[in-house]
Motif scaffolding. Structure first.
Motif, PDB file in Angstrom:
ATOM      1  N   LYS A  24       0.857  -1.374   0.148  1.00  0.00           N
ATOM      2  CA  LYS A  24      -0.061  -0.037   0.003  1.00  0.00           C
ATOM      3  C   LYS A  24       0.769   1.309  -0.097  1.00  0.00           C
ATOM      4  CE  LYS A  24      -3.569   2.182   2.847  1.00  0.00           C
ATOM      5  NZ  LYS A  24      -4.262   2.349   3.787  1.00  0.00           N
ATOM      6  N   GLU A  25       1.929   1.282   0.864  1.00  0.00           N
ATOM      7  CA  GLU A  25       2.877   2.496   0.933  1.00  0.00           C
ATOM      8  C   GLU A  25       3.438   2.771  -0.562  1.00  0.00           C
ATOM      9  OE1 GLU A  25       2.801   4.395   3.546  1.00  0.00           O
ATOM     10  OE2 GLU A  25       1.279   3.190   4.338  1.00  0.00           O
ATOM     11  N   GLY A  26       3.412   1.749  -1.509  1.00  0.00           N
ATOM     12  CA  GLY A  26       3.953   2.039  -2.741  1.00  0.00           C
ATOM     13  C   GLY A  26       3.448   2.804  -3.601  1.00  0.00           C
ATOM     14  N   PHE A  27       2.075   2.896  -3.431  1.00  0.00           N
ATOM     15  CA  PHE A  27       1.060   3.701  -4.492  1.00  0.00           C
ATOM     16  C   PHE A  27       1.504   5.063  -4.344  1.00  0.00           C
ATOM     17  CE2 PHE A  27      -1.158  -0.205  -3.595  1.00  0.00           C
ATOM     18  CZ  PHE A  27      -1.336  -0.726  -4.860  1.00  0.00           C
ATOM     19  N   CYS A  28       1.271   5.764  -5.545  1.00  0.00           N
ATOM     20  CA  CYS A  28       1.532   7.352  -5.817  1.00  0.00           C
ATOM     21  C   CYS A  28       1.085   7.863  -4.574  1.00  0.00           C
ATOM     22  CB  CYS A  28       1.665   7.624  -7.166  1.00  0.00           C
ATOM     23  SG  CYS A  28       3.148   6.753  -8.204  1.00  0.00           S
ATOM     24  N   CYS A  71       8.085  10.711  -3.510  1.00  0.00           N
ATOM     25  CA  CYS A  71       7.424   9.840  -4.393  1.00  0.00           C
ATOM     26  C   CYS A  71       8.027   9.981  -5.969  1.00  0.00           C
ATOM     27  CB  CYS A  71       5.850  10.288  -4.350  1.00  0.00           C
ATOM     28  SG  CYS A  71       5.099  10.385  -2.837  1.00  0.00           S
ATOM     29  N   GLY A  72       8.459   9.007  -6.239  1.00  0.00           N
ATOM     30  CA  GLY A  72       8.790   8.894  -7.683  1.00  0.00           C
ATOM     31  C   GLY A  72      10.058   9.838  -8.115  1.00  0.00           C
ATOM     32  N   LYS A  73      10.905   9.871  -7.118  1.00  0.00           N
ATOM     33  CA  LYS A  73      12.211  10.934  -7.342  1.00  0.00           C
ATOM     34  C   LYS A  73      13.071  10.417  -8.466  1.00  0.00           C
ATOM     35  CE  LYS A  73      13.871  12.269  -3.220  1.00  0.00           C
ATOM     36  NZ  LYS A  73      14.598  12.228  -1.867  1.00  0.00           N
ATOM     37  N   HIS A  74      13.018   9.149  -8.848  1.00  0.00           N
ATOM     38  CA  HIS A  74      13.840   8.850 -10.056  1.00  0.00           C
ATOM     39  C   HIS A  74      12.955   9.112 -11.412  1.00  0.00           C
ATOM     40  CE1 HIS A  74      11.131   5.602  -9.600  1.00  0.00           C
ATOM     41  NE2 HIS A  74      11.295   5.184 -10.793  1.00  0.00           N
ATOM     42  N   ALA A  75      11.928   9.241 -11.142  1.00  0.00           N
ATOM     43  CA  ALA A  75      11.116   9.091 -12.587  1.00  0.00           C
ATOM     44  C   ALA A  75      10.978  10.864 -12.855  1.00  0.00           C
ATOM     45  CB  ALA A  75       9.649   8.817 -12.461  1.00  0.00           C
ATOM     46  N   LYS A  76      10.973  10.797 -14.371  1.00  0.00           N
ATOM     47  CA  LYS A  76      10.621  12.123 -15.148  1.00  0.00           C
ATOM     48  C   LYS A  76       9.286  12.419 -15.114  1.00  0.00           C
ATOM     49  CE  LYS A  76      12.124  14.760 -19.290  1.00  0.00           C
ATOM     50  NZ  LYS A  76      12.926  15.450 -18.317  1.00  0.00           N
ATOM     51  N   SER A  77       8.218  11.099 -15.418  1.00  0.00           N
ATOM     52  CA  SER A  77       6.858  11.328 -15.491  1.00  0.00           C
ATOM     53  C   SER A  77       6.123  10.635 -14.233  1.00  0.00           C
ATOM     54  CB  SER A  77       6.561  10.785 -16.682  1.00  0.00           C
ATOM     55  OG  SER A  77       5.046  10.401 -17.030  1.00  0.00           O
ATOM     56  N   ILE A  78       5.120  10.855 -13.859  1.00  0.00           N
ATOM     57  CA  ILE A  78       4.009  10.273 -12.756  1.00  0.00           C
ATOM     58  C   ILE A  78       2.951  10.454 -13.684  1.00  0.00           C
ATOM     59  CG2 ILE A  78       2.874  10.318 -10.857  1.00  0.00           C
ATOM     60  CD1 ILE A  78       5.359  11.736  -9.559  1.00  0.00           C
ATOM     61  N   SER A  79       2.477   9.359 -14.212  1.00  0.00           N
ATOM     62  CA  SER A  79       1.322   9.414 -15.047  1.00  0.00           C
ATOM     63  C   SER A  79       0.067   9.064 -14.400  1.00  0.00           C
ATOM     64  CB  SER A  79       1.579   8.221 -16.459  1.00  0.00           C
ATOM     65  OG  SER A  79       1.404   7.089 -15.873  1.00  0.00           O
ATOM     66  N   GLN A  80       0.016   8.523 -13.135  1.00  0.00           N
ATOM     67  CA  GLN A  80      -1.229   8.304 -12.799  1.00  0.00           C
ATOM     68  C   GLN A  80      -0.798   8.228 -11.090  1.00  0.00           C
ATOM     69  OE1 GLN A  80      -3.524   4.802 -13.562  1.00  0.00           O
ATOM     70  NE2 GLN A  80      -4.772   5.116 -11.776  1.00  0.00           N
ATOM     71  N   MET A  81      -1.626   9.182 -10.381  1.00  0.00           N
ATOM     72  CA  MET A  81      -1.142   9.238  -8.894  1.00  0.00           C
ATOM     73  C   MET A  81      -2.569   9.088  -8.070  1.00  0.00           C
ATOM     74  SD  MET A  81      -0.957  13.268  -8.659  1.00  0.00           S
ATOM     75  CE  MET A  81      -1.596  14.258 -10.143  1.00  0.00           C
TER      76      MET A  81
END
Length: 93
Positions: A48-52, A70-80
């Motif tokens: 559960k803690e892994g969900f954006c 959250c998602g620090k490595h990512a350029k894009s967060i497509s669904q949160m």
């Protein structure tokens, strides 16, 4: 050009479920590499803690900006959003 910090800015899809988030995720993976985008999991799989959405809510509760942890490595967060038993929609907060 945008006002973001070069190399530090995120692209965030603020839409709701069923508005193309999988397509956006696939596009950024193809354009920038597999780890360049997160879809709805910003952390460990199947936890559960892994969900954006949950991660963003936790950051805000700690008085931090939503994307700090959250998602620090990512350029894009497509669904949160997160809707598995509780509804978390950071794009509405």
């Amino acid at each position: 050009t945008g006002g973001g910090i070069p190399g530090k800015s995120h692209i965030v899809n603020v839409g709701f479920p069923k508005c193309g988030s999988s397509s956006i995720h696939t596009f950024f993976q193809g354009a920038y590499g597999f780890n360049a985008s997160v879809h709805w999991q910003c952390g460990k799989e199947r936890e559960k803690e892994g969900f954006c959405g949950v991660c963003m809510r936790r950051a805000v509760n700690q008085k931090l900006p939503p994307l700090t942890t959250c998602g620090k490595h990512a350029k894009s967060i497509s669904q949160m959003d997160y809707d598995k038993g509780e509804c978390v929609f950071p794009q509405m907060s």
